[in-house]
Enzyme design. Structure first.
Site, PDB file in Angstrom:
ATOM      1  N   CYS A   2       0.874  -1.169   0.000  1.00 48.41           N
ATOM      2  CA  CYS A   2       0.000   0.000   0.000  1.00 48.41           C
ATOM      3  C   CYS A   2       0.906   1.212   0.000  1.00 48.41           C
ATOM      4  O   CYS A   2       1.576   1.498   0.993  1.00 48.41           O
ATOM      5  CB  CYS A   2      -0.917   0.011   1.219  1.00 48.41           C
ATOM      6  N   GLU A 106      -3.798   1.298  -6.146  1.00 49.26           N
ATOM      7  CA  GLU A 106      -2.888   0.210  -6.471  1.00 49.26           C
ATOM      8  C   GLU A 106      -2.770   0.145  -7.979  1.00 49.26           C
ATOM      9  O   GLU A 106      -3.663   0.605  -8.709  1.00 49.26           O
ATOM     10  CB  GLU A 106      -3.385  -1.119  -5.887  1.00 49.26           C
TER      11      GLU A 106
END
Length: 229
Positions: A2, A106
């Site tokens: 992340c 992402e």
């Protein structure tokens, strides 16, 4: 991993969501559309009696580290190995935090390069990423508070996009995660599961999000084509 997320809600919404005491000193906040490592991020800890909102520098610098540069390599901690890594073991036992977000980015590998996606809850609400923090003594005697975001294996929604995702806590588990005390770390580790895919959604966004300099509402606008898992 992340490596970017968003927090576009108001400070008032955060205060209500976490039932924070308005009498405490609180940091300044404005909508953030492209939060990146090494930046200061809003975080919530438990001070022994109640939840407190403050800021932590994203990128964990262990208390024993020789210099701050290690933080850029420790923005994430794998949930499966928290008790195996010296840098994470002590914070996992004593210094856990919540990192509020309302979406994260992402990048999915495609034939034409990596494509960014924004992932959020279907209701668009605030969620808590599980984090760890530590305090690093600086040469001038001041102390730097830093954090890392814990990751888990992907759920069914995330799997086609990336092989990791942030550990998102259920609201009913948030207080248990941050409370100080003698909680068994292995029991706490059971809270770090892939969040239910059916409660989340993902959509493509502009590649402009690739640059941390681009921090505007345009970053969260859907691009095309939309993602279908």
């Amino acid at each position: 991993m992340c490596g970017r997320f968003t927090l576009i809600v108001s400070l008032e919404e955060l205060m209500l969501r976490y039932e924070l005491d308005p009498g405490y000193s609180i940091p300044y906040h404005q909508p953030q559309y492209n939060i990146a490592p090494t930046q200061m991020v809003l975080s919530i800890i438990h001070d022994g009696s109640r939840l407190r909102l403050g800021e932590l520098r994203w990128g964990l610098v262990p208390s024993w580290a020789k210099d701050i540069s290690i933080g850029s390599r420790m923005i994430n901690a794998r949930s499966e190995t928290l008790l195996d890594k010296p840098a994470y073991r002590r914070p996992f036992e004593r210094k856990r935090c919540l990192i509020p977000a309302d979406g994260f980015y992402e990048w999915r590998k495609t034939e034409n390069g990596k494509r960014p996606y924004r992932i959020r809850l279907k209701d668009g609400g605030i969620f808590s990423m599980a984090g760890l923090y530590d305090i690093w003594p600086q040469e001038d005697g001041s102390k730097l508070a830093t954090c890392t975001i814990i990751t888990t294996p992907p759920n069914a929604l995330m799997e086609p996009i990336h092989d990791r995702m942030p550990a998102i806590l259920r609201p009913e588990d948030e207080l248990r995660w941050v409370e100080r005390g003698t909680a068994d770390p292995r029991e706490l580790q059971q809270l770090l599961l892939p969040y239910p895919a059916e409660e989340m959604e993902a959509y493509p966004v502009s590649t402009a999000v690739n640059s941390v300099k681009n921090d505007s509402p345009l970053r969260i606008e859907p691009s095309t084509p939309r993602f279908e898992p």
